[in-house]
Design a protein around this motif. Structure first.
Motif, PDB file in Angstrom:
ATOM      1  N   GLY A 115       0.841  -1.201   0.000  1.00 39.96           N
ATOM      2  CA  GLY A 115       0.000   0.000   0.000  1.00 39.96           C
ATOM      3  C   GLY A 115       0.865   1.236   0.000  1.00 39.96           C
ATOM      4  N   ASP A 116       0.205   2.355  -0.211  1.00 44.57           N
ATOM      5  CA  ASP A 116       0.884   3.637  -0.334  1.00 44.57           C
ATOM      6  C   ASP A 116       1.701   3.958   0.920  1.00 44.57           C
ATOM      7  N   MET A 117       2.761   4.688   0.708  1.00 43.87           N
ATOM      8  CA  MET A 117       3.535   5.196   1.839  1.00 43.87           C
ATOM      9  C   MET A 117       2.632   6.095   2.697  1.00 43.87           C
ATOM     10  N   GLY A 118       2.652   5.863   3.980  1.00 51.17           N
ATOM     11  CA  GLY A 118       1.855   6.682   4.886  1.00 51.17           C
ATOM     12  C   GLY A 118       0.464   6.150   5.175  1.00 51.17           C
ATOM     13  N   ALA A 119       0.075   5.057   4.512  1.00 53.95           N
ATOM     14  CA  ALA A 119      -1.277   4.515   4.712  1.00 53.95           C
ATOM     15  C   ALA A 119      -1.444   3.900   6.104  1.00 53.95           C
ATOM     16  N   GLY A 120      -0.315   3.455   6.664  1.00 59.93           N
ATOM     17  CA  GLY A 120      -0.374   2.890   8.016  1.00 59.93           C
ATOM     18  C   GLY A 120      -0.002   1.416   8.104  1.00 59.93           C
ATOM     19  N   LYS A 121       0.754   0.917   7.118  1.00 60.58           N
ATOM     20  CA  LYS A 121       1.145  -0.498   7.130  1.00 60.58           C
ATOM     21  C   LYS A 121       1.960  -0.837   8.377  1.00 60.58           C
ATOM     22  N   SER A 122       3.012  -0.051   8.611  1.00 58.99           N
ATOM     23  CA  SER A 122       3.872  -0.345   9.762  1.00 58.99           C
ATOM     24  C   SER A 122       3.102  -0.194  11.068  1.00 58.99           C
ATOM     25  N   SER A 123       2.212   0.779  11.103  1.00 56.25           N
ATOM     26  CA  SER A 123       1.439   1.005  12.324  1.00 56.25           C
ATOM     27  C   SER A 123       0.493  -0.160  12.599  1.00 56.25           C
TER      28      SER A 123
ATOM     29  N   GLU B 290       2.661   8.039  17.042  1.00 55.52           N
ATOM     30  CA  GLU B 290       2.172   9.160  16.211  1.00 55.52           C
ATOM     31  C   GLU B 290       3.191   9.504  15.126  1.00 55.52           C
ATOM     32  N   PHE B 291       4.473   9.318  15.439  1.00 57.85           N
ATOM     33  CA  PHE B 291       5.528   9.634  14.469  1.00 57.85           C
ATOM     34  C   PHE B 291       6.258   8.352  14.096  1.00 57.85           C
ATOM     35  N   GLN B 292       5.517   7.472  13.450  1.00 58.19           N
ATOM     36  CA  GLN B 292       6.080   6.203  13.006  1.00 58.19           C
ATOM     37  C   GLN B 292       7.151   6.464  11.948  1.00 58.19           C
TER      38      GLN B 292
ATOM     39  N   GLY C 226      -9.070  -0.425   5.045  1.00 59.71           N
ATOM     40  CA  GLY C 226      -9.270   1.027   4.980  1.00 59.71           C
ATOM     41  C   GLY C 226      -8.846   1.585   6.331  1.00 59.71           C
ATOM     42  N   ASN C 227      -7.589   2.008   6.406  1.00 54.82           N
ATOM     43  CA  ASN C 227      -7.024   2.385   7.705  1.00 54.82           C
ATOM     44  C   ASN C 227      -7.276   3.864   8.035  1.00 54.82           C
ATOM     45  N   LYS C 228      -7.000   4.227   9.283  1.00 57.57           N
ATOM     46  CA  LYS C 228      -7.230   5.559   9.857  1.00 57.57           C
ATOM     47  C   LYS C 228      -8.729   5.839   9.993  1.00 57.57           C
TER      48      LYS C 228
ATOM     49  N   ASP D 145     -10.332   6.137  12.502  1.00 59.45           N
ATOM     50  CA  ASP D 145     -10.572   7.120  13.577  1.00 59.45           C
ATOM     51  C   ASP D 145     -10.689   8.541  13.041  1.00 59.45           C
ATOM     52  N   LEU D 146     -10.170   8.779  11.805  1.00 58.69           N
ATOM     53  CA  LEU D 146     -10.216  10.137  11.233  1.00 58.69           C
ATOM     54  C   LEU D 146     -11.475  10.325  10.381  1.00 58.69           C
ATOM     55  N   ALA D 147     -12.625   9.983  10.959  1.00 58.56           N
ATOM     56  CA  ALA D 147     -13.882   9.973  10.208  1.00 58.56           C
ATOM     57  C   ALA D 147     -14.222  11.346   9.634  1.00 58.56           C
TER      58      ALA D 147
ATOM     59  N   THR E 176     -10.004  -0.187   9.529  1.00 55.27           N
ATOM     60  CA  THR E 176      -9.173  -0.396  10.710  1.00 55.27           C
ATOM     61  C   THR E 176      -8.685   0.946  11.253  1.00 55.27           C
ATOM     62  N   SER E 177      -8.227   0.903  12.483  1.00 54.68           N
ATOM     63  CA  SER E 177      -7.458   2.029  13.016  1.00 54.68           C
ATOM     64  C   SER E 177      -6.305   1.472  13.829  1.00 54.68           C
ATOM     65  N   ALA E 178      -5.092   1.719  13.357  1.00 55.12           N
ATOM     66  CA  ALA E 178      -3.919   1.320  14.145  1.00 55.12           C
ATOM     67  C   ALA E 178      -3.850   2.160  15.410  1.00 55.12           C
ATOM     68  N   LYS E 179      -4.422   3.364  15.342  1.00 55.17           N
ATOM     69  CA  LYS E 179      -4.371   4.270  16.492  1.00 55.17           C
ATOM     70  C   LYS E 179      -5.250   3.774  17.637  1.00 55.17           C
ATOM     71  N   THR E 180      -6.507   3.449  17.329  1.00 52.43           N
ATOM     72  CA  THR E 180      -7.428   3.002  18.389  1.00 52.43           C
ATOM     73  C   THR E 180      -7.434   1.483  18.553  1.00 52.43           C
TER      74      THR E 180
HETATM   75  P1  GDP Z   1       3.301   3.199   6.240  1.00 55.60           P
HETATM   76  O1  GDP Z   1       4.196   4.087   5.430  1.00 55.60           O
HETATM   77  O2  GDP Z   1       2.172   2.635   5.420  1.00 55.60           O
HETATM   78  O3  GDP Z   1       4.053   2.135   6.978  1.00 55.60           O
HETATM   79  O4  GDP Z   1       2.590   4.133   7.335  1.00 55.60           O
HETATM   80  P2  GDP Z   1       2.997   4.357   8.866  1.00 55.60           P
HETATM   81  O5  GDP Z   1       2.598   3.190   9.690  1.00 55.60           O
HETATM   82  O6  GDP Z   1       4.424   4.781   8.919  1.00 55.60           O
HETATM   83  O7  GDP Z   1       2.026   5.554   9.263  1.00 55.60           O
HETATM   84  C1  GDP Z   1       2.102   6.821   8.623  1.00 55.60           C
HETATM   85  C2  GDP Z   1       1.556   7.894   9.578  1.00 55.60           C
HETATM   86  O8  GDP Z   1       0.164   7.679   9.813  1.00 55.60           O
HETATM   87  C3  GDP Z   1       2.229   7.865  10.963  1.00 55.60           C
HETATM   88  O9  GDP Z   1       2.368   9.206  11.416  1.00 55.60           O
HETATM   89  C4  GDP Z   1       1.227   7.127  11.846  1.00 55.60           C
HETATM   90  O10 GDP Z   1       1.275   7.526  13.187  1.00 55.60           O
HETATM   91  C5  GDP Z   1      -0.097   7.525  11.190  1.00 55.60           C
HETATM   92  N1  GDP Z   1      -1.127   6.484  11.331  1.00 55.60           N
HETATM   93  C6  GDP Z   1      -1.014   5.170  11.013  1.00 55.60           C
HETATM   94  N2  GDP Z   1      -2.154   4.515  11.257  1.00 55.60           N
HETATM   95  C7  GDP Z   1      -3.022   5.429  11.743  1.00 55.60           C
HETATM   96  C8  GDP Z   1      -4.389   5.370  12.175  1.00 55.60           C
HETATM   97  O11 GDP Z   1      -5.054   4.320  12.171  1.00 55.60           O
HETATM   98  N3  GDP Z   1      -4.960   6.555  12.591  1.00 55.60           N
HETATM   99  C9  GDP Z   1      -4.268   7.720  12.598  1.00 55.60           C
HETATM  100  N4  GDP Z   1      -4.927   8.811  13.034  1.00 55.60           N
HETATM  101  N5  GDP Z   1      -2.996   7.819  12.186  1.00 55.60           N
HETATM  102  C10 GDP Z   1      -2.385   6.681  11.767  1.00 55.60           C
END
Ligand code: GDP
Ligand code: MG
Length: 170
Positions: A13-21, A33-35, A118-120, A122-124, A148-152
């Protein structure tokens, strides 16, 4: 041991989508928050008990950037499962997810269990990808779909659990 299943799983998936989270939440129960962005790919393993078996996931968390695209087949080749991740606040990330699905349909293992996350969720208030659009796309393409929400932590264990249930048993 008995009824232990090893399953290679790749996140795309795209960079920043939340894979690592998502992986960090599933494997360690944490969220940052700053993954840090992933360089190349990172490996994790985690076991999950399902009804009849213990599934040992061997997880490859890929980087997502275009400049690493040529490496992706190394991670999805031979994978039993893939989670394709997009960010519900980014139409670009949804378009990118569809590209990954196409690539896996062409080049991946034909029995691969594929899930769309469909991640994040929580940011509805910032949502731009309607849940119905993603669900319809997933149905057309035979993917398991969940927001999903990696945050919650919402639906994070669930997506891995649903994949584990769908893996072909030896
Ligand atoms: P990756 O590039 O796909 O691995 O994305 P990261 O896991 O590095 O996440 C990118 C940014 O999005 C980071 O600042 C995370 O804290 C944030 N993030 C990841 N998942 C979520 C989520 O479910 N909710 C919110 N609000 N932020 C998220
Ligand atoms: Mg990452």
């Amino acid at each position: 041991g008995q009824n232990t299943l090893n399953a290679k799983l790749v996140l795309l998936g795209d960079m920043g989508a939340g894979k690592s989270s998502l992986v960090l939440r599933f494997v360690k129960g944490q969220f940052h928050e700053f993954q840090e962005s992933t360089i190349g790919a990172a490996f994790f393993s985690q076991t999950l008990a399902v009804n009849d078996a213990t599934v040992k996931f061997e997880i490859w968390d890929t980087a997502g950037q275009e400049r690493y695209h040529s490496l992706a087949p190394m991670y999805y080749r031979g994978a039993a499962a893939a989670i394709i991740v997009y960010d519900i606040t980014s139409t670009d990330s949804f378009a990118r997810a569809k590209k990954w699905v196409q690539e896996l349909q062409k080049q991946g293992n034909p029995n691969m269990v594929m899930a769309l996350a469909g991640n994040k969720a929580d940011l509805a208030d910032k949502r731009v990808v309607p849940v119905e659009e993603a669900r319809a796309y997933a149905e057309e393409n035979g993917l398991f779909f969940i927001e999903t929400s990696a945050k919650t932590a919402a639906n994070v264990n669930e997506i891995f659990y649903e994949i584990a249930k769908r893996l072909p048993r030896a």
